[in-house]
Design a protein around this motif. Sequence first.
Motif, mmCIF file in Angstrom:
data_model
loop_
_atom_site.group_PDB
_atom_site.id
_atom_site.type_symbol
_atom_site.label_atom_id
_atom_site.label_comp_id
_atom_site.label_asym_id
_atom_site.label_seq_id
_atom_site.Cartn_x
_atom_site.Cartn_y
_atom_site.Cartn_z
ATOM 1 N N TYR A 109 -16.055 1.989 55.208
ATOM 2 C CA TYR A 109 -14.786 2.583 54.836
ATOM 3 C C TYR A 109 -14.418 3.929 54.427
ATOM 4 O O TYR A 109 -13.500 4.587 55.026
ATOM 5 N N THR A 110 -15.330 4.272 53.834
ATOM 6 C CA THR A 110 -15.172 5.677 53.236
ATOM 7 C C THR A 110 -15.347 6.969 54.269
ATOM 8 O O THR A 110 -14.467 7.709 54.284
ATOM 9 N N VAL A 111 -16.249 6.522 55.228
ATOM 10 C CA VAL A 111 -16.491 7.250 56.300
ATOM 11 C C VAL A 111 -15.199 7.433 57.126
ATOM 12 O O VAL A 111 -14.875 8.429 57.746
ATOM 13 N N LEU A 112 -14.771 6.304 57.390
ATOM 14 C CA LEU A 112 -13.635 6.210 58.518
ATOM 15 C C LEU A 112 -12.455 6.787 57.576
ATOM 16 O O LEU A 112 -11.750 7.353 58.384
ATOM 17 N N GLN A 113 -12.083 6.603 56.375
ATOM 18 C CA GLN A 113 -11.001 7.279 55.903
ATOM 19 C C GLN A 113 -11.117 8.625 55.621
ATOM 20 O O GLN A 113 -10.120 9.489 56.065
ATOM 21 N N GLN A 114 -12.325 9.119 55.542
ATOM 22 C CA GLN A 114 -12.582 10.684 55.302
ATOM 23 C C GLN A 114 -12.370 11.362 56.550
ATOM 24 O O GLN A 114 -12.292 12.389 56.776
ATOM 25 N N SER A 115 -12.729 10.477 57.598
ATOM 26 C CA SER A 115 -12.600 11.063 59.024
ATOM 27 C C SER A 115 -11.107 11.446 59.392
ATOM 28 O O SER A 115 -10.868 12.377 60.040
#
Length: 751
Positions: A519-525
Amino acid sequence: MPRLIGTILSCMVLMLKTFCTPVSSIALVKNGRSDYTIVLPAEPTKAERKAAQTLQDYILKISGAKLGIINENSFQGKYAVYVGKTSVAQQLEISSIKDDGFLLAASGDNIVICGLHGKGTLYGTYTFLEDALGCQKFGNAPVTYETKKDLLVDGNMHSLQNPSFKYRQSYYPPSNDPEYLDWHKLQKFEDLWGLWGHSFFKLVPPQQYFAQHPEYFSMINGKRVATQLCLSNEKVLEITINKLTGLMKENPDAEYWSVSPNDDGGYCTCSLCKKVDDEEGGPQGSLIRFVNKVADHFKDKNITTLAYGYSSHVPKVTKPGSNVYILLSSIDAFRSRPLAEEPSAADFRKMVKEWNSVSSNLFIWDYTTQFTNYLAPFPYINCLQPNFNYFKENGVKGVFEQGSGDTYGDMAELNSFVQARLLWSSGQDVAKLQQAFFKNYYGNGGAFMQRYQQSIASALQQSGKNLDIYGNPINDYKGYLSPENIDIYSTLFDKAEAATETNPTLLSRIQAARLGIEYTVLQQSRFFGPDKFGYLQPDNGGGFMVKPNWLQRVSRFVKQCKKNGVTELSEGGISPDEYENEWKEIIAKGWKNNLAFNAKVTLTNPFVEDYPAKKERTLVDGVTGYHDFSYNWLCFYGKDMIANIDLGTEKNITNINMNFLDDPRHWIFQPAAVMVEISKDGVNYSKVATKNFNTPEEHYTNTLQHTVFPLSTTMQARYVRVTAQILSSLPDWRYHPIKKPMLCCDEIYVQ
């Protein structure tokens, strides 16, 4: 007569030997058979009967031996497991049992499990199953145990356990499993409260009363508004008492009844309420006086109220009644350090001492999740024990730990387990608790999962950043959630998955825990956009395109969310399916060309430092804002946004457009008006477009206001200045005595 006395003495000696002489071990079951009977009191309680049945069921599952259950007035055997407040248990030191504690003891060849109140005996039974028979219960998973024909119990077993807190709740999905609750000695709203939490409008519903009786509700700026109740109105007190009377008849066993303000500001400022509040030092005064009147009417009931927001502080004059329980919130504190040390918790610590000085009935409402992003990694677990010890030392009797609730959140099973154990006994060895959890719940992957938990907690401390329950996984992209740290965490998850790849159950648990990192990777993207680590990559035409297979990655994440019980991604937020649809819209829009991309932006008024995004560059960074104001939006509090964009050279301009966020729940509103100006030299500006917005009507939906300013003809300019005028004051329906309107703008497109 001497012979009779001798017989009695002989019997007493035999009894003392039977119940007091320690033996090295008790053979509860031998080769699948047992000489023992489960013995209940002559008139057992419901909890005692359930305890006996539970014990019988698990002994049968483990060993194949089925122990009979009988009341002690009918028991004539020699070997027994005495369950509940039997006459045998009363010969032991059960007077030392407090609240829903219990005594677990071996006495001679017999076993005693005894609680005096509530579910104490049942809690003791589950402890016996775990400590003596090796059963384990983690999360929503079934109980695990090793089947064996022989069950030996320590003949010296003796454990008197009393809870550190009488009210213990850990609000995570495992608590939806009734056996999990009882196993770990937790409670939930439905067990104890007839009416819970923010209850004013449950007692006096505005949809029923406001139209005909606005005087029952708050007066704000001379106008009656349905935000809170008018606590000086005697009719409001009458309605409240009548409502509670009916509810209490329907639920006579409930221990607590909440009479508490709504989750908002807007307390009444009419002359009568204000007079009381002036005497008491604030609106908490009229609240406590009102609650005391209710409590005085129900002297045999426990009435709770919230010390939260405007009602946090202790009144100057009035003390809570003897049957009033104060539920004090720690909501304003950051979570990076224990509450006893955290600078932002200074006011909370003061309130703990003040409330404890005027009331012996103090509960704490604490928080252990990020409400704006339930899946975001939230490494707070190392603060739990010092927090609970601090509560206990300061007279706190109960604790509500609010996690992700009914939806799956970051490390929900671990958090719930450790919280439960410490709420029961705050002095336990936390390192051993965590080690046991990781080993038993993740099997061969446990060592890597424990290293992940240690790594992320250490990275947070090293960053020196605050852990905010209203933060997001973007704010710490230079700290404990940096792409470099995420690579470290991902490697540990890879190793954990590899270690459990032949065990689908264990592998699934690790994949659930990994959701937070994905989720962190997706949101940071979304935040990085066209930059490194973003969801965009350069195309062949000088612009950007969505990375291949990005939607498939989102879909895999959503599938895992739904598999693991994620129903919403934030408090009152979107579902996994809605999250996927949001991504589909983002991907469908693709990259939008912008003459102002990465242009220099100069601001006349400062943006809100709490939500910096990419600072001035946020307005021209190539990515738009979404429904979360805390990233990808540039926010202005109480001041207009005046942004001057330097395009570098003169450009032909035909259209200027931008988005504003409308989110009244967070006091964010569309602007009152917007003006667009252009200039060739940065000194002389010409107004090319204006737009006035309507006065906002009452609503609480979160929407994006797309604002387009087409120019009448193509114009040449190097500079574009956008002035967005903020509301002069909050609307009456969203009144707050301290807050001001906030304005949020995202990408300004010049085309």
